[in-house]
Design a protein around this motif. Structure first.
Motif, short mmCIF file in Angstrom:
data_model
loop_
_atom_site.label_atom_id
_atom_site.label_comp_id
_atom_site.label_asym_id
_atom_site.label_seq_id
_atom_site.Cartn_x
_atom_site.Cartn_y
_atom_site.Cartn_z
N GLU A 220 31.54 -4.51 -12.12
CA GLU A 220 30.69 -4.53 -13.31
C GLU A 220 29.75 -5.73 -13.28
O GLU A 220 28.56 -5.61 -13.59
CB GLU A 220 31.57 -4.57 -14.56
CG GLU A 220 30.79 -4.55 -15.86
CD GLU A 220 31.71 -4.60 -17.08
OE1 GLU A 220 31.21 -4.93 -18.17
OE2 GLU A 220 32.92 -4.32 -16.93
N SER A 223 27.07 -5.15 -10.64
CA SER A 223 26.15 -4.07 -11.01
C SER A 223 25.06 -4.54 -11.98
O SER A 223 24.05 -3.85 -12.15
CB SER A 223 26.92 -2.91 -11.63
OG SER A 223 27.80 -2.33 -10.68
N ARG A 227 22.37 -2.54 -7.22
CA ARG A 227 22.73 -1.12 -7.30
C ARG A 227 23.82 -0.87 -6.25
O ARG A 227 23.59 -1.03 -5.06
CB ARG A 227 21.50 -0.25 -7.03
CG ARG A 227 21.79 1.25 -7.02
CD ARG A 227 20.48 2.04 -7.04
NE ARG A 227 19.60 1.64 -5.95
CZ ARG A 227 19.62 2.19 -4.73
NH1 ARG A 227 20.49 3.14 -4.44
NH2 ARG A 227 18.77 1.76 -3.79
N HIS A 242 31.07 -0.63 -0.95
CA HIS A 242 29.89 -0.13 -1.64
C HIS A 242 28.63 -0.61 -0.90
O HIS A 242 28.57 -1.75 -0.43
CB HIS A 242 29.82 -0.66 -3.08
CG HIS A 242 30.89 -0.09 -3.96
ND1 HIS A 242 32.20 -0.50 -3.89
CD2 HIS A 242 30.83 0.86 -4.93
CE1 HIS A 242 32.91 0.16 -4.79
NE2 HIS A 242 32.11 0.99 -5.42
#
Length: 335
Positions: A220, A223, A227, A242
């Protein structure tokens, strides 16, 4: 049938392919989440596995299906014969060719030895970096050595070893305001950042879930400025990966506490004093050193290793009401 027939598998069907060997319990930092300021009692030198013993055990485990060895500590760069250890292990033949040898380090002294390590056969390096702020580094590690670490990271980048990974322990009220800065630093140094949930492995046994920053919160925070896109199946890797802003940079989160990955664990651990552990959080160990120094043959050692792995539990049990933290801190177990 001998102890070398078939893969090294536990009763839950997990095939073990990854070996972690701690080369020393000593460290040149005193990180607050790992050990007290005065340090901890070090192992006696005569109790540390010799290079010959390490080579022998790695050879036996290669015959049992191990394909990768990661060298840890304490701080493995404090081992005077580290280059020789790497050279010997990299010559061992496993199921898929020569063993792949990697290293986890705090980076101090790495710039002085990285070329020799690469020449000896080192394939990968992970460097611990919990903050890029000098004052915070000094407070967290109780040592003013951040410039040494940064030189080590630059040397690893220049060496061409890839992937170059940076490991960050996420701590509430300590470095949770720095997550985005750390990711930008990793991007600038062509490194892959891995956030690790803080685990109950401190010498003082003061870990608490409230101080831990869970994976969901880490993602979180990231982000808010980046992205993030899930990169797909992680296999037996502990990190959920990610893509950052579409790639090629990636960031990973190792959610050992909030989302454990025990079901795919394929690791065997050997401590610096020759104890076999089938889980980072195990409270039981098998005395490999006694066999090595008591005249046991390779078959007997392989049988003991199989027995240890067969006894592995389904999970680490941190959420169980009866969970007890391992007696040994992380510095004595090896990462």
């Amino acid at each position: 049938m001998t102890a070398f027939d078939g893969p090294l598998v536990d009763r839950f069907g997990r095939v073990h392919r990854d070996l972690r060997i701690s080369l020393t319990d000593r460290c040149n930092l005193r990180c607050t989440y790992c050990m007290p300021a005065e340090g901890v009692p070090w192992l006696a030198k005569q109790n540390i596995l010799s290079t010959d013993e390490i080579e022998r055990v790695a050879g036996i485990l290669a015959r049992l299906g191990i394909i990768e060895v990661r060298l840890t500590g304490g701080e493995p760069l404090l081992r005077p014969d580290l280059v020789d250890v790497v050279r010997r292990l990299a010559r061992i033949e496993g199921d898929e060719g020569q063993l792949r040898v990697s290293l986890t380090t705090n980076g101090i002294r790495l710039d002085r030895i990285i070329d020799d390590l690469v020449a000896a056969g080192l394939e990968r390096v992970n460097i611990s970096l919990d903050t890029v702020r000098p004052d915070r580094f000094a407070e967290l590690t109780r040592r003013d050595r951040v410039e040494d670490v940064l030189r080590g990271i630059q040397a690893a980048r220049d060496s061409g070893l890839r992937p170059l990974k940076l490991n960050t322990v996420a701590m509430r009220g300590v470095n949770d305001d720095e997550f985005c800065d750390l990711l930008r630093f990793a991007q600038q140094h062509e490194a892959e950042l891995r956030f690790i949930e803080q685990m109950p492995l401190d010498a003082g046994h003061i870990w608490s879930r409230q101080r831990m920053v869970p994976a969901e919160e880490i993602l979180e925070k990231l982000s808010a400025e980046f992205r993030l896109t899930p990169a797909g199946d992680r296999g037996s890797s502990p990190a959920e990966i990610h893509l950052v802003d579409g790639g090629p940079t990636t960031v990973g989160v190792i959610a050992s506490v909030s989302a454990p990955f025990c079901g795919s664990c394929d690791r065997v651990r050997i401590t610096a004093d020759g104890q076999v552990r089938n889980c980072l959080f195990a409270r039981e160990e098998s005395d490999l050193s006694a066999l090595l120094r008591g005249g046991a043959d390779d078959e007997q050692i392989a049988r003991m290793l199989r027995t240890n792995i067969e006894g592995k539990r389904a999970g680490h049990g941190i959420d169980d009401p009866g969970f007890l933290q391992p007696v040994r801190p992380m510095s004595a177990i090896g990462g």
